[in-house]
Design an enzyme around this catalytic site. Structure first.
Site, PDB file in Angstrom:
ATOM      1  CG  ASN A 288      -1.826   1.116   1.396  1.00 16.84           C
ATOM      2  OD1 ASN A 288      -1.717   2.114   0.670  1.00 16.84           O
ATOM      3  ND2 ASN A 288      -2.741   1.005   2.338  1.00 16.84           N
TER       4      ASN A 288
ATOM      5  NE  ARG B  93      -5.316   2.965  -0.854  1.00 20.47           N
ATOM      6  CZ  ARG B  93      -4.983   4.097  -0.240  1.00 20.47           C
ATOM      7  NH1 ARG B  93      -3.884   4.155   0.489  1.00 20.47           N
ATOM      8  NH2 ARG B  93      -5.742   5.148  -0.329  1.00 20.47           N
TER       9      ARG B  93
ATOM     10  CG  HIS C  19      -9.883   6.834   1.639  1.00 19.12           C
ATOM     11  ND1 HIS C  19     -10.227   8.142   1.873  1.00 19.12           N
ATOM     12  CD2 HIS C  19      -8.540   6.776   1.762  1.00 19.12           C
ATOM     13  CE1 HIS C  19      -9.144   8.857   2.126  1.00 19.12           C
ATOM     14  NE2 HIS C  19      -8.100   8.047   2.055  1.00 19.12           N
TER      15      HIS C  19
ATOM     16  NE  ARG D  77      -4.057  14.172   0.867  1.00 16.68           N
ATOM     17  CZ  ARG D  77      -4.408  12.904   0.721  1.00 16.68           C
ATOM     18  NH1 ARG D  77      -5.421  12.591  -0.063  1.00 16.68           N
ATOM     19  NH2 ARG D  77      -3.757  11.955   1.355  1.00 16.68           N
TER      20      ARG D  77
ATOM     21  CD  GLU E 210      -6.909   1.371   3.542  1.00 12.38           C
ATOM     22  OE1 GLU E 210      -6.195   1.569   4.558  1.00 12.38           O
ATOM     23  OE2 GLU E 210      -7.031   2.207   2.639  1.00 12.38           O
TER      24      GLU E 210
END
Ligand SMILES: Nc1ncnc2c1ncn2[C@@H]1O[C@H](COP(=O)(O)OP(=O)(O)O)[C@@H](O)[C@H]1O
Ligand SMILES: CC(=O)OP(=O)(O)O
Ligand SMILES: [Mg+2]
Length: 396
Positions: free
Chosen positions: A12, A97, A185, A244, A382
């Site tokens: 990832n 990912r 996501h 961000r 994940e």
């Protein structure tokens, strides 16, 4: 010669960290990895590899030497450590990912030369993530040429959104070129959608999931399918994040470029790297640091973070036609009781009531008996989601 154990490796690669995990090839795959770890601080002179075994014991904690250690140097160091330490394992698949799957990919896929070309063409769509995802695939292809590499897309889960939720109010010709709201996501949301029925009998109802990590977003699901999400075309929309800005008046970007002479490069740096919790606080992007600080700027950054979540919750409940359950996940969602408390307090108008003791303990169910909405804290995974996709796709 002793028989090697078979396992699936997951990678990832984020904007400033690379995470990995090894899952034994069991049926079904256990949620607990044999080893998991990450390299943090990429691009700085404090790059570090940390890994934990199945029991949670730390088995690696080493600095990666160099100034401004690059992604590829970090990946090399991680793979060298991994392959030298796990010699008794045969890797049968690698799950990656991949942040953007464009309009083309709505489910995981085995990466061949054609697919790799498509992934490279998506780089302009997610410049902070996709190049590292592609680099990770290439590095693993070179190291383990016989092993299938599986791309698992962050955008895939959101392809079920109705057309109206994917449209911008822009000229049709731009939409036809793929200028749409994609959402990200997705591996995290997919994992939560699978896990939720164990924890709430309302899992198939109108559910909003708040994935609050360094990158943060929220998604509304009905029948465990996405109907709306806060991230749009790029990975800066919606919530305010670690560095961000989140949702912004587009006129502001034009204004700054015009009056201050900022270039695209300047704007990219400001909006992706210098804004969010870091920019507002002027102290840190790390929620732990901000919660522990007594400075008013830290307080204001946390307040804005929570306010934006509560506002988006109202918007997502409107998209879903109501709210039966709210789920917190990601590093902040799972660990920051104070953030959950504030968001829930501001959302009492939706019928949300939280049990303060359950929230402080990080229980799975934190709603009070009189809450008309189930409020849950569900750790995301994940990595497991990718291992599961690789196993299913390859029929391992
Ligand atoms: N115990 C904690 N209390 C508050 N915030 C936490 C805690 N543990 C982790 N976090 C926050 O979680 C965020 C990182 O979340 P994570 O999901 O690991 O990020 P990433 O997007 O890199 O996967 C950081 O802001 C960190 O401060
Ligand atoms: C898509 C995205 O924002 O990812 P991350 O949270 O890993 O930065
Ligand atoms: Mg994350």
């Amino acid at each position: 010669m002793s028989q090697k154990k078979q396992g699936i490796l997951t990678i990832n690669a984020g904007s400033s960290s690379i995470k990995f995990a090894l899952f034994p090839l069991d049926h079904p795959i256990s949620p607990q990895a044999e080893v998991s770890g990450q390299i943090d601080g990429i691009g700085t002179n404090a790059t570090k590899l940390v890994a934990h075994d199945r029991a949670g014991e730390r088995i690696a904690n080493q600095a990666i030497a160099g100034d401004a250690v690059s992604h590829s140097a970090a990946l090399d160091a991680m793979l060298q450590w991994f392959l030298a330490t796990y010699t008794g394992w045969q890797i049968v698949a690698v799950g990656h990912r991949v942040v953007h799957g464009g309009e083309r990919y709505s489910k995981p896929i085995i990466v061949d030369t054609t697919v790799l070309g498509h992934l490279e063409s998506f780089i302009p769509l997610a410049p902070l993530h996709e190049p590292h995802n592609v680099a990770g695939i290439k590095a693993l292809q070179a190291l383990l040429p016989e092993v299938p590499q599986i791309a698992c897309f962050d955008t895939a889960f959101h392809r079920s959104q109705p057309d109206v939720a994917q449209l911008f109010g822009l000229p049709r010709a731009l939409t036809a070129e793929g200028i749409k709201r994609y959402g990200f996501h997705g591996l995290s949301y997919e994992y939560i959608a699978r896990a939720l029925p164990q924890h709430s009998h309302r899992a198939n109802g109108r559910v909003v999931v708040a994935h609050l990590g360094n990158g943060a977003s929220m998604a509304a699901m009905v029948n465990r399918k996405c109907v709306a999400t806060t991230l749009g075309f790029s990975t800066i929309d919606g919530l305010m994040m670690g560095t961000r800005c989140g949702n912004l008046d587009p006129g502001l970007i034009l204004h700054l470029m015009e009056t201050k002479g900022f270039t695209v490069k300047d704007m990219t740096r400001i909006l992706y790297k210098e804004s969010g919790l870091l920019g507002v606080s002027g102290i840190s992007q790390d929620m732990r640091t901000l919660l522990a600080s007594s400075k008013p700027e830290a307080h204001e950054a946390v307040e804005l973070f929570c306010y934006r979540i509560a506002r988006e919750l109202g918007s997502l409940a409107a998209a879903a036609g109501g709210l039966d359950a709210l789920v917190f996940t990601g590093g902040i969602g799972e660990h920051a009781a104070e953030v959950r408390r504030r968001v829930c307090l501001q959302s009492e108008w939706l019928g949300i009531r939280v049990n303060p003791e359950a929230n402080a303990r990080h229980d799975i169910v934190i709603s009070a008996g009189n809450s008309s909405v189930d409020v849950l804290v569900v750790p995301t995974n994940e990595e497991w989601m990718m291992a599961h996709h690789a196993q299913t796709l390859l029929a391992l």
